[in-house]
Design a protein around this motif. Structure first.
Motif, PDB file in Angstrom:
ATOM      1  N   ARG A  78     -14.823   7.051  -6.540  1.00  0.00           N
ATOM      2  CA  ARG A  78     -13.770   7.073  -7.553  1.00  0.00           C
ATOM      3  C   ARG A  78     -14.006   8.196  -8.571  1.00  0.00           C
ATOM      4  N   GLU A  85      -6.923   7.380   3.207  1.00  0.00           N
ATOM      5  CA  GLU A  85      -8.200   6.698   3.411  1.00  0.00           C
ATOM      6  C   GLU A  85      -9.126   7.545   4.272  1.00  0.00           C
ATOM      7  N   LYS A 108      -9.627   2.433   0.008  1.00  0.00           N
ATOM      8  CA  LYS A 108     -11.080   2.305  -0.079  1.00  0.00           C
ATOM      9  C   LYS A 108     -11.739   3.240   0.927  1.00  0.00           C
ATOM     10  N   ASP A 160      -3.666   4.313  -4.142  1.00  0.00           N
ATOM     11  CA  ASP A 160      -3.448   2.930  -4.554  1.00  0.00           C
ATOM     12  C   ASP A 160      -3.983   1.975  -3.483  1.00  0.00           C
ATOM     13  N   GLY A 161      -5.023   1.250  -3.829  1.00  0.00           N
ATOM     14  CA  GLY A 161      -5.621   0.297  -2.896  1.00  0.00           C
ATOM     15  C   GLY A 161      -6.455   0.919  -1.798  1.00  0.00           C
ATOM     16  N   ARG A 201       2.229   6.428   0.748  1.00  0.00           N
ATOM     17  CA  ARG A 201       1.832   5.171   1.377  1.00  0.00           C
ATOM     18  C   ARG A 201       2.304   5.069   2.824  1.00  0.00           C
ATOM     19  N   SER A 209       1.616  10.739 -10.701  1.00  0.00           N
ATOM     20  CA  SER A 209       2.181   9.573 -10.015  1.00  0.00           C
ATOM     21  C   SER A 209       1.961   9.662  -8.502  1.00  0.00           C
ATOM     22  N   THR A 210       2.096  10.863  -7.928  1.00  0.00           N
ATOM     23  CA  THR A 210       1.831  11.036  -6.500  1.00  0.00           C
ATOM     24  C   THR A 210       0.360  10.793  -6.195  1.00  0.00           C
ATOM     25  N   GLU A 213      -1.799   8.927  -7.843  1.00  0.00           N
ATOM     26  CA  GLU A 213      -2.140   7.513  -7.952  1.00  0.00           C
ATOM     27  C   GLU A 213      -1.555   6.713  -6.798  1.00  0.00           C
ATOM     28  N   ALA A 214      -0.347   7.068  -6.354  1.00  0.00           N
ATOM     29  CA  ALA A 214       0.245   6.368  -5.207  1.00  0.00           C
ATOM     30  C   ALA A 214      -0.575   6.597  -3.947  1.00  0.00           C
TER      31      ALA A 214
END
Length: 423
Positions: free
Chosen positions: A42, A162, A71, A68-69, A196, A61-62, A64-65
């Motif tokens: 992170r 990911e 790992k 988002d989630g 996403r 915003s892009t 963070e999207a």
């Protein structure tokens, strides 16, 4: 995909065991638990990736999207967690350095050919238009498409961010994958596909042509005229994008990719390689002939050709043109480029199997080949790098070593050489 191939991932369980062994083998106190590594990840995203992405015009915003989630994916191959040393996997047997003939399995060849013929009929107008614009034959575009994603039928299951994030943070090619991660963020920012929804292979390749993100930015093309380059959902855009990629990498519309040949014993297999080209008529004068018995096309005879013997004396042989090496720009494997050329010919011309048969060679551990390469380097041979892959420089170096030591040159690593070729 338009990158050098990495090791094909094994089952999740085996990969987890290998990674656990790697962590345990690290220097005392250096290996860190996964929670600590996740926190470092992170921090890396914020301090390394975000500034670079922002400089490329990616919005917060892009960014963070995209994550988002997301790992770290510990099941990916070739990971080097912080505090660990790169492993040297022993059991690596994928086709490029195993049994060459396995790359041309009956199912793979027949499936790519039969579906390719259907696609040729379905997309005849698009293929003709792309061939006219780029000079790349439709049959070659189809064969690449078939090999990369089964004409869009192969599931592409991974979250691109990911995969690219994990490999950019802790893989043996971290710098390369970090660059590709930034490119993927640029793609999402431009609205080609939502962050996403961006799916990839285990190596981060996108869509039906399996483009790495940087290749998408450089070569994705609009084939259906809707103003977008959609390599995920549009078959016409996929066809146009593959054609554009090959054209911009130098495809010569006036030449074929190559010809299967018979190489007489008087011609050494050490003459293989793209740096030992000569006019095809010269190969012909040395006794090399097409397996079909037909002469080489007159337009090809005065042009440069290169000897290709991907299994040395233990398999089919070819005289290939510079277009063969354009195919290798898509994937740096002789067998990949050969598969594409062969399947393309089967799709359009109904050609059968290679006349030459693949011998029972290969099946060595990659580490075995690397050991031979180190020994050959110590003797002054240029093997193209110690990577455990029997590329053309390694193959002909083996042949030169065999000839110098009074052995018949076979130009391919064999198990019986291990004792004689040690560093």
């Amino acid at each position: 995909m338009p990158i050098a191939r990495e090791m094909t991932p094994r089952s999740s369980a085996i990969r987890r065991l290998l990674l656990a062994a790697l962590l345990m083998a690290a220097e005392p106190g250096m290996a860190q638990d996964r929670a600590q590594v996740a926190q470092q990840y992170r921090t890396w995203l914020e301090q390394t990736v975000w500034p670079r992405a922002s400089a490329k015009g990616v919005s917060r915003s892009t960014f963070e999207a995209a994550f988002d989630g997301v790992k770290l994916n510990w099941d990916l191959p070739d990971l080097v967690p912080p505090g660990s040393k790169p492993a040297t996997p022993k059991r690596q047997r994928q086709a490029e350095f195993g049994l060459p003939g396995r790359y041309f399995s009956r199912g793979a060849i027949d499936g790519a050919t039969s579906v390719g013929r259907d696609m040729a009929r379905r997309h005849a107008a698009t293929l003709a238009a792309v061939e006219k614009r780029t000079g790349v034959p439709g049959r070659i575009i189809l064969a690449v498409w078939g090999r990369e994603s089964g004409y869009g039928r192969v599931d592409i299951p991974h979250d691109a961010f990911e995969v690219l994030g994990t490999k950019g943070f802790m893989s043996t090619r971290a710098g390369y994958f970090t660059d590709e991660l930034i490119a993927a963020l640029v793609i999402a920012e431009a609205g080609h596909v939502s962050a996403r929804s961006m799916k990839s292979s285990w190596a981060g390749a996108l869509g039906q042509p399996q483009f790495m993100p940087s290749s998408f930015l450089g070569y994705a093309a609009d084939g259906d005229g809707d103003g977008r380059a959609d390599i995920w959902g549009s078959e016409a855009d996929t066809i146009a994008s593959i054609g554009t990629y090959l054209a911009r990498h130098g495809w010569d519309a006036g030449r074929d990719w190559g010809f299967e040949v018979v190489v007489p014993p008087s011609v050494s297999c050490t003459l293989e390689g793209p740096d030992q080209g000569r006019p095809i008529r010269d190969w012909e004068s040395m006794g090399i002939a097409r397996v079909s018995g037909r002469p080489f096309p007159e337009a090809e005879r005065g042009a440069e050709g290169f000897l290709l013997m991907p299994a040395g004396r233990n398999g089919p042989a070819f005289v290939v043109t510079p277009n063969f090496y354009v195919l290798k720009d898509y994937n740096m494997s002789d067998l990949y480029a050969l598969f594409v050329g062969h399947v393309g010919d089967r799709i359009q011309y109904g050609m059968g199997d290679f006349a030459g048969r693949w011998g029972e060679v290969g099946g060595l551990y990659r580490s075995d080949v690397a050991e031979m390469q180190r020994a050959l380097e110590a003797q002054g041979h240029d093997v193209g790098g110690v990577d455990g892959l029997p590329g053309f420089k390694t193959r002909r170096s083996i042949g030169r070593w065999q000839e110098a030591s009074g052995r018949p040159a076979t130009c391919f690593p064999e198990a019986r050489m291990k004792d004689s070729l040690r560093p």
